[in-house]
Design a protein around this motif. Structure first.
Motif, PDB file in Angstrom:
ATOM      1  N   GLY A   3       0.673  -1.253  -0.390  1.00 12.15           N
ATOM      2  CA  GLY A   3       0.022   0.259  -0.163  1.00 12.15           C
ATOM      3  C   GLY A   3       1.151   0.911  -0.027  1.00 12.15           C
ATOM      4  O   GLY A   3       0.558   2.193  -0.548  1.00 12.15           O
ATOM      5  N   LEU A   4       2.147   1.410   0.484  1.00 12.44           N
ATOM      6  CA  LEU A   4       2.876   2.327   0.538  1.00 12.44           C
ATOM      7  C   LEU A   4       3.642   2.559  -0.443  1.00 12.44           C
ATOM      8  O   LEU A   4       4.189   3.809  -1.104  1.00 12.44           O
ATOM      9  CB  LEU A   4       3.966   2.163   1.901  1.00 12.44           C
ATOM     10  CG  LEU A   4       2.994   2.350   3.440  1.00 12.44           C
ATOM     11  CD1 LEU A   4       4.443   2.173   4.533  1.00 12.44           C
ATOM     12  CD2 LEU A   4       2.144   3.058   3.398  1.00 12.44           C
ATOM     13  N   ARG A   5       3.853   1.466  -1.187  1.00 10.75           N
ATOM     14  CA  ARG A   5       4.901   1.708  -2.321  1.00 10.75           C
ATOM     15  C   ARG A   5       4.013   1.766  -3.831  1.00 10.75           C
ATOM     16  O   ARG A   5       4.543   2.414  -4.460  1.00 10.75           O
ATOM     17  CB  ARG A   5       5.538  -0.191  -3.212  1.00 10.75           C
ATOM     18  CG  ARG A   5       6.471  -0.699  -1.436  1.00 10.75           C
ATOM     19  CD  ARG A   5       7.971   0.188  -2.606  1.00 10.75           C
ATOM     20  NE  ARG A   5       8.819  -0.131  -1.215  1.00 10.75           N
ATOM     21  CZ  ARG A   5       9.470  -1.359  -0.813  1.00 10.75           C
ATOM     22  NH1 ARG A   5       9.598  -1.723  -1.932  1.00 10.75           N
ATOM     23  NH2 ARG A   5      10.621  -1.445  -0.184  1.00 10.75           N
ATOM     24  N   HIS A   6       2.480   1.524  -3.960  1.00  9.81           N
ATOM     25  CA  HIS A   6       1.898   1.185  -5.225  1.00  9.81           C
ATOM     26  C   HIS A   6       0.879   2.021  -4.380  1.00  9.81           C
ATOM     27  O   HIS A   6      -0.218   2.662  -5.960  1.00  9.81           O
ATOM     28  CB  HIS A   6       1.544   0.282  -5.810  1.00  9.81           C
ATOM     29  CG  HIS A   6       0.792  -0.034  -6.591  1.00  9.81           C
ATOM     30  ND1 HIS A   6       1.579   0.182  -7.889  1.00  9.81           N
ATOM     31  CD2 HIS A   6       0.190   0.136  -6.794  1.00  9.81           C
ATOM     32  CE1 HIS A   6       0.804   0.797  -9.330  1.00  9.81           C
ATOM     33  NE2 HIS A   6      -0.229   0.415  -8.329  1.00  9.81           N
ATOM     34  N   GLY A   7       0.219   2.305  -3.567  1.00  9.93           N
ATOM     35  CA  GLY A   7      -1.157   2.213  -3.042  1.00  9.93           C
ATOM     36  C   GLY A   7      -2.026   1.063  -3.140  1.00  9.93           C
ATOM     37  O   GLY A   7      -1.929  -0.375  -3.473  1.00  9.93           O
ATOM     38  N   LEU A   8      -3.680   0.987  -2.344  1.00 10.90           N
ATOM     39  CA  LEU A   8      -3.647  -0.259  -2.077  1.00 10.90           C
ATOM     40  C   LEU A   8      -4.401  -0.475  -3.147  1.00 10.90           C
ATOM     41  O   LEU A   8      -5.437  -1.738  -3.113  1.00 10.90           O
ATOM     42  CB  LEU A   8      -5.076   0.269  -0.946  1.00 10.90           C
ATOM     43  CG  LEU A   8      -4.005   0.788   1.441  1.00 10.90           C
ATOM     44  CD1 LEU A   8      -4.704   0.377   1.831  1.00 10.90           C
ATOM     45  CD2 LEU A   8      -3.264  -1.233   0.738  1.00 10.90           C
ATOM     46  N   ALA A   9      -5.196   0.262  -4.017  1.00 10.37           N
ATOM     47  CA  ALA A   9      -5.947  -0.510  -4.910  1.00 10.37           C
ATOM     48  C   ALA A   9      -5.703  -0.957  -5.695  1.00 10.37           C
ATOM     49  O   ALA A   9      -5.535  -0.820  -7.450  1.00 10.37           O
ATOM     50  CB  ALA A   9      -5.877   1.207  -5.873  1.00 10.37           C
ATOM     51  N   LEU A  10      -4.249  -2.246  -5.665  1.00 16.02           N
ATOM     52  CA  LEU A  10      -4.413  -3.143  -6.199  1.00 16.02           C
ATOM     53  C   LEU A  10      -5.227  -3.829  -6.734  1.00 16.02           C
ATOM     54  O   LEU A  10      -6.873  -4.289  -6.330  1.00 16.02           O
ATOM     55  CB  LEU A  10      -3.694  -4.059  -5.502  1.00 16.02           C
ATOM     56  CG  LEU A  10      -2.380  -3.767  -4.388  1.00 16.02           C
ATOM     57  CD1 LEU A  10      -1.906  -4.358  -3.679  1.00 16.02           C
ATOM     58  CD2 LEU A  10      -0.976  -3.694  -5.416  1.00 16.02           C
ATOM     59  N   ALA A  11      -4.924  -4.928  -7.635  1.00 17.88           N
ATOM     60  CA  ALA A  11      -6.188  -5.479  -8.635  1.00 17.88           C
ATOM     61  C   ALA A  11      -6.289  -6.972  -7.634  1.00 17.88           C
ATOM     62  O   ALA A  11      -5.833  -7.179  -7.293  1.00 17.88           O
ATOM     63  CB  ALA A  11      -5.580  -5.805 -10.175  1.00 17.88           C
ATOM     64  N   SER A  12      -7.208  -7.282  -7.397  1.00 13.50           N
ATOM     65  CA  SER A  12      -7.666  -8.287  -6.668  1.00 13.50           C
ATOM     66  C   SER A  12      -7.358  -9.674  -6.452  1.00 13.50           C
ATOM     67  O   SER A  12      -6.976  -9.983  -5.634  1.00 13.50           O
ATOM     68  CB  SER A  12      -9.110  -7.993  -6.444  1.00 13.50           C
ATOM     69  OG  SER A  12     -10.584  -8.428  -7.141  1.00 13.50           O
ATOM     70  N   GLU A  13      -7.556  -9.992  -8.145  1.00 10.79           N
ATOM     71  CA  GLU A  13      -6.899 -11.396  -8.678  1.00 10.79           C
ATOM     72  C   GLU A  13      -6.013 -11.679  -8.718  1.00 10.79           C
ATOM     73  O   GLU A  13      -4.575 -10.403  -7.934  1.00 10.79           O
ATOM     74  CB  GLU A  13      -8.046 -11.600  -9.629  1.00 10.79           C
ATOM     75  CG  GLU A  13      -9.172 -11.445  -9.782  1.00 10.79           C
ATOM     76  CD  GLU A  13     -10.351 -12.235  -8.536  1.00 10.79           C
ATOM     77  OE1 GLU A  13      -9.110 -13.774  -8.407  1.00 10.79           O
ATOM     78  OE2 GLU A  13     -10.681 -12.328  -7.982  1.00 10.79           O
ATOM     79  N   PRO A  14      -4.891 -12.967  -8.406  1.00 11.37           N
ATOM     80  CA  PRO A  14      -3.555 -12.852  -7.995  1.00 11.37           C
ATOM     81  C   PRO A  14      -3.220 -12.968  -9.985  1.00 11.37           C
ATOM     82  O   PRO A  14      -4.001 -12.927 -10.955  1.00 11.37           O
ATOM     83  CB  PRO A  14      -3.243 -14.481  -8.012  1.00 11.37           C
ATOM     84  CG  PRO A  14      -5.159 -15.153  -7.915  1.00 11.37           C
ATOM     85  CD  PRO A  14      -5.705 -14.132  -8.144  1.00 11.37           C
ATOM     86  N   PRO A  15      -1.859 -12.391  -9.852  1.00  8.52           N
ATOM     87  CA  PRO A  15      -1.781 -12.065 -11.352  1.00  8.52           C
ATOM     88  C   PRO A  15      -1.296 -13.333 -12.209  1.00  8.52           C
ATOM     89  O   PRO A  15      -0.974 -14.324 -11.199  1.00  8.52           O
ATOM     90  CB  PRO A  15      -0.331 -11.155 -11.348  1.00  8.52           C
ATOM     91  CG  PRO A  15      -0.001 -11.066  -9.662  1.00  8.52           C
ATOM     92  CD  PRO A  15      -0.942 -12.094  -9.071  1.00  8.52           C
ATOM     93  N   GLY A  16      -1.785 -13.820 -13.538  1.00  2.00           N
ATOM     94  CA  GLY A  16      -1.517 -15.015 -14.026  1.00  2.00           C
ATOM     95  C   GLY A  16       0.434 -15.024 -14.422  1.00  2.00           C
ATOM     96  O   GLY A  16       1.573 -13.916 -14.286  1.00  2.00           O
ATOM     97  N   PRO A  17       0.418 -16.252 -14.516  1.00  2.00           N
ATOM     98  CA  PRO A  17       1.753 -17.074 -14.184  1.00  2.00           C
ATOM     99  C   PRO A  17       2.736 -16.282 -15.422  1.00  2.00           C
ATOM    100  O   PRO A  17       3.886 -15.541 -15.299  1.00  2.00           O
ATOM    101  CB  PRO A  17       1.837 -18.653 -15.219  1.00  2.00           C
ATOM    102  CG  PRO A  17       0.487 -18.691 -14.778  1.00  2.00           C
ATOM    103  CD  PRO A  17      -0.478 -17.764 -14.361  1.00  2.00           C
ATOM    104  N   GLY A  18       2.208 -15.984 -17.053  1.00  2.00           N
ATOM    105  CA  GLY A  18       2.699 -15.403 -17.735  1.00  2.00           C
ATOM    106  C   GLY A  18       2.875 -13.663 -17.571  1.00  2.00           C
ATOM    107  O   GLY A  18       4.618 -13.325 -17.915  1.00  2.00           O
ATOM    108  N   GLU A  19       1.899 -13.334 -16.904  1.00  2.00           N
ATOM    109  CA  GLU A  19       2.035 -11.947 -16.237  1.00  2.00           C
ATOM    110  C   GLU A  19       3.151 -11.402 -15.077  1.00  2.00           C
ATOM    111  O   GLU A  19       3.928 -10.694 -15.332  1.00  2.00           O
ATOM    112  CB  GLU A  19       0.760 -11.711 -16.064  1.00  2.00           C
ATOM    113  CG  GLU A  19       0.564 -10.208 -15.281  1.00  2.00           C
ATOM    114  CD  GLU A  19      -0.648 -10.160 -15.041  1.00  2.00           C
ATOM    115  OE1 GLU A  19      -1.275  -9.095 -14.545  1.00  2.00           O
ATOM    116  OE2 GLU A  19      -1.630 -10.371 -14.971  1.00  2.00           O
TER     117      GLU A  19
END
Lengths: 368, 368, 368
Positions: free
Chosen positions: B165-181
């Motif tokens: 939250g301090l590094r990027h902000g708390l509005a992170l996409a909620s799902e885990p990112p895919g393996p390729g991503e």
């Protein structure tokens, strides 16, 4: 126990010179879009009740007397005499007066004379730019004249103030706009505009802010509560974070005015950034009997050397009275309670009270 | 009337081992970008006043003595002895220590020894990922080593903590990112990065969070007040709503740290979602004489089984003292008043006090 | 000192008719996503403690008795008799009942009978639109029937209420959608939907709002705290600013329900716009022992003629009791303190108390 012999009102406006009827007086008690709802009156607000508490005794009436009686007494005295009695009863020793609002209002010299106090001028940037536009024939002359006008204003003024946050919102791009961008925006604005047209273009708003930053006078930014027309959702001072960081270390102080209901956020910025200050002002006039709590909320995160008293009063000298009396009472109650509980030492409480009431403002604005 | 014999500090850091001069000590009292403004000092803050109230008596001085006198006494005792006297005077019985902050700080074992208390480790995810990056040659080895490092850390630690939250902000996409991503983001980060480079990529921040969620240890998320550099406008915990919903029912508890000035929102999330908890911590250290009010605001919406005490203290043992003392006094005052007024029964007030001080943390972190 | 003989609950729901076990009763004390966390109970909340304070004495038990004992007494009396004793003990003299929530709940006539009070209906717009969709065969008939249904509902109802803010967030486009846009959205919704399908399409939500605005009954908008499922970050009432401005001067009043934790912002809108009102309601039930402070925060900016009492109670008559008792106690304490300190006159305090408790609602909803 907590004494504040000096009181520097670091942000206010002048007062109306004319006699006021009940309706005209009432309309100054709040900033609304439209008349009061049917069956309601703006006297039934914290500001209205605070005026009725503090002002009648200064004109020889009992506190909380009916509005009509108060207005009758005010007319009996005449606007000038009432203004003198009210301002002198406020306890304010120096007024810093924003002269850039519309209307036939008293200027700094008159405020000083009527209030038997000191007074200095604050220059509002947006009306200054509009006046320059009214009298400049070309884009080039507008931009040259604008820079000269801002620099020239600094000769007599103690600060600049900007309502860019009310005109556009505080999420302004943080960097100064480039010369081509500014010229383009100025050309479009001047081409579309009639005399008296209002500055809302975000590129020009930023350009003016950065001219002021370069001059080096303290720069007051309106945040939180504002005039009607503002989007309250765009006036949270945290939206200024990037601009604040971009101006760090340049030698220009930023003062966040009002803040409420985002005053805790304003106080946080004042804690993190050396050049940022928080205003304890207009929020008290608006919240009346709750002033001590609102002031205490500002005192949570803001370092005590970074908080500045103001009234934010406009048009009615009653609002200068209310702002000053509510502040003094709230400060005495909050700091006095902490000292009585042992959370603070009494000596610290007295020292911090003097800092917020006057010493911080003297240092920031370079007052004698 | 309201007793809290045990006190589990569910989030703090170690303390500096070196002797401190006045300026170095002052700099630890707040988190600022740059030195104090001219004419001001960080001792003139709620934290500074609270340190002067609570700590001098633990070193044999009178409350509110001048900072220079306090520092002289501290040097006279030596950093080690002063640390022991302060920590033992704090009343904290268990420290959960985030070991992932820079600097030569005492670890959990030393905190336990100096404080005559229990101590366990909290692992900070982002520095762990950075250490793995420092020692991994390829994208594949980085990703494999990262998963192993997080799982391995769980063997001894009682919780993970993240500053996404301090590094990027708390509005992170909620799902885990895919393996390729994830692989793409890792490749870009590793290619650009030097040893010691900081993790700010949102895909990798989310990837690390989801590894931790899968491990199942309680996961602490920094929200609200943070280190300088954070955008306060991106740290409102309501921005986490989607992530919170995505992790519901997976068996991993989320603890929202700090929260202030968004602590009412954090308390709301703790009320709506079974796996969310609210911290009552660092906000009290920062707001000092206002601690009782801030604590009461957290107690509005958060179920009483979902609130956890912490100090959030870092570097100075004085901050552990202040965090613990302010908490105990605030809790006693708030719950004691409600019991005295009849709003709560005294028995309930005493039970809730023990829950927030220690029992909730014991249950959530599986402490003995 | 501060008396409120009449109490108009301007927003509540009916109560369950069935006997309740401990678990079913507990589940009504908060709005959560999922069951309480292991080791916690929803009785350990401000609402739970407030129920235990105020309700047992109405059923002949001591305050703060254990939940199981209270539930046993409730079953002994029977749901009907307990409901009658509770509602009659609440002090509410008129109920405005939102009949649009799911479940077998008492309607206005039963509330009036059980509570020995007056009762009127509030029509919830979204379920009305869903019922129309269930029974309309074509887009054209849906749109015609919808307009007729809303207009028809106005014959008996005293207000409309909308949960568009919970379904989509309050940042709705401010203007009414065009006819083609509405037809397209309706066609898509009807094609996809099964009987009972929920309305979340933002174009149709706006369309329904604007039909209601045209009818002219007061329109209640849910803001702030809501049902689970809502994004708390999209329910700040300042997001409504454009919609509020677009509806100014049309003759339809807007009432912002709940508000908390954005109640200061709701109060600000009530101060700026003549047709906007602020609810003092459900926030008190949720914050229990903190009700006086939350009410005082609403009283900062909202003109006193613009604040309306409600309980927001649903399903349990205990919540009507708690909402009314907390309100009365909080109002008496807040206004009584201000009168005792001289900030307000006692006469003003008594007058404002009657306004907020009943008179404002009578005027806005045209009650006799």
């Amino acid at each position: 126990m907590i004494e504040t012999p000096s009181l520097v009102d670091q942000y206010c406006h002048g007062v109306l010179r004319t006699e006021l009827g009940l309706g005209t007086f009432e309309a100054q008690l709040a900033r609304t879009e439209g008349p009061p709802a049917p069956g309601t009156t703006l006297f039934d607000t914290q500001t209205g009740f605070a005026v009725r508490r503090w002002c009648p005794p200064l004109l020889g009436l009992e506190p909380h007397c009916p509005p009509a009686r108060y207005l009758a007494r005010r007319r009996e005295l005449g606007a000038l005499e009432a203004t003198r009695m009210l301002l002198r009863g406020s306890g304010i020793t120096t007024y810093l007066v924003d002269t850039g609002v519309p209307g036939d209002l008293t200027g700094p010299a008159e405020m000083a004379c009527h209030g038997a106090a000191g007074a200095r001028e604050i220059v509002r940037l947006e009306p200054l730019a509009e006046q320059v536009a009214d009298t400049s024939g070309t884009v080039e002359s507008f931009l040259t004249n604008l820079a000269e006008a801002v620099q020239g204003a600094a000769a007599d003024a103690v600060a600049f103030t900007s309502i860019a946050g009310l005109r556009h919102g505080l999420a302004l791009a943080s960097e100064p706009p480039g010369p081509g961008e500014v010229r383009g925006a100025a050309a479009r604005w001047l081409a579309d505009r009639r005399v008296g047209g209002v500055l809302t273009d975000p590129v020009l708003l930023r350009h003016v802010l950065w001219i002021a930053v370069a001059v080096g006078l303290p720069l007051q930014l309106h945040a939180g509560l504002g005039e009607p027309g503002a989007h309250l959702d765009r006036t949270d001072p945290v939206l200024l974070t990037d601009f604040v960081r971009a101006t760090a270390g340049l030698g220009t102080d930023l003062i966040l005015l009002h803040g409420y209901p985002y005053h805790r956020q304003a106080a946080h910025l004042a804690g993190v950034f050396p050049h940022v200050y928080a205003d304890s002002g207009a929020a008290l006039v608006r919240t009346g009997a709750r002033a001590a709590t609102v002031l205490a909320e500002i005192l949570e995160l803001a370092p005590f050397g970074k908080i500045l008293f103001s009234t934010g009063a406009h048009r009615l000298p009653e609002l200068h009275v209310v702002g000053a009396r509510l502040f003094r009472e709230a400060l005495g109650r909050v700091l006095g309670t902490w000292a009585a509980e042992g959370a603070w030492s009494l000596e610290d409480a007295q020292r911090v009270a003097r800092m917020i009431a006057a010493d911080n403002a003297r240092r920031v604005y370079g007052l004698d």
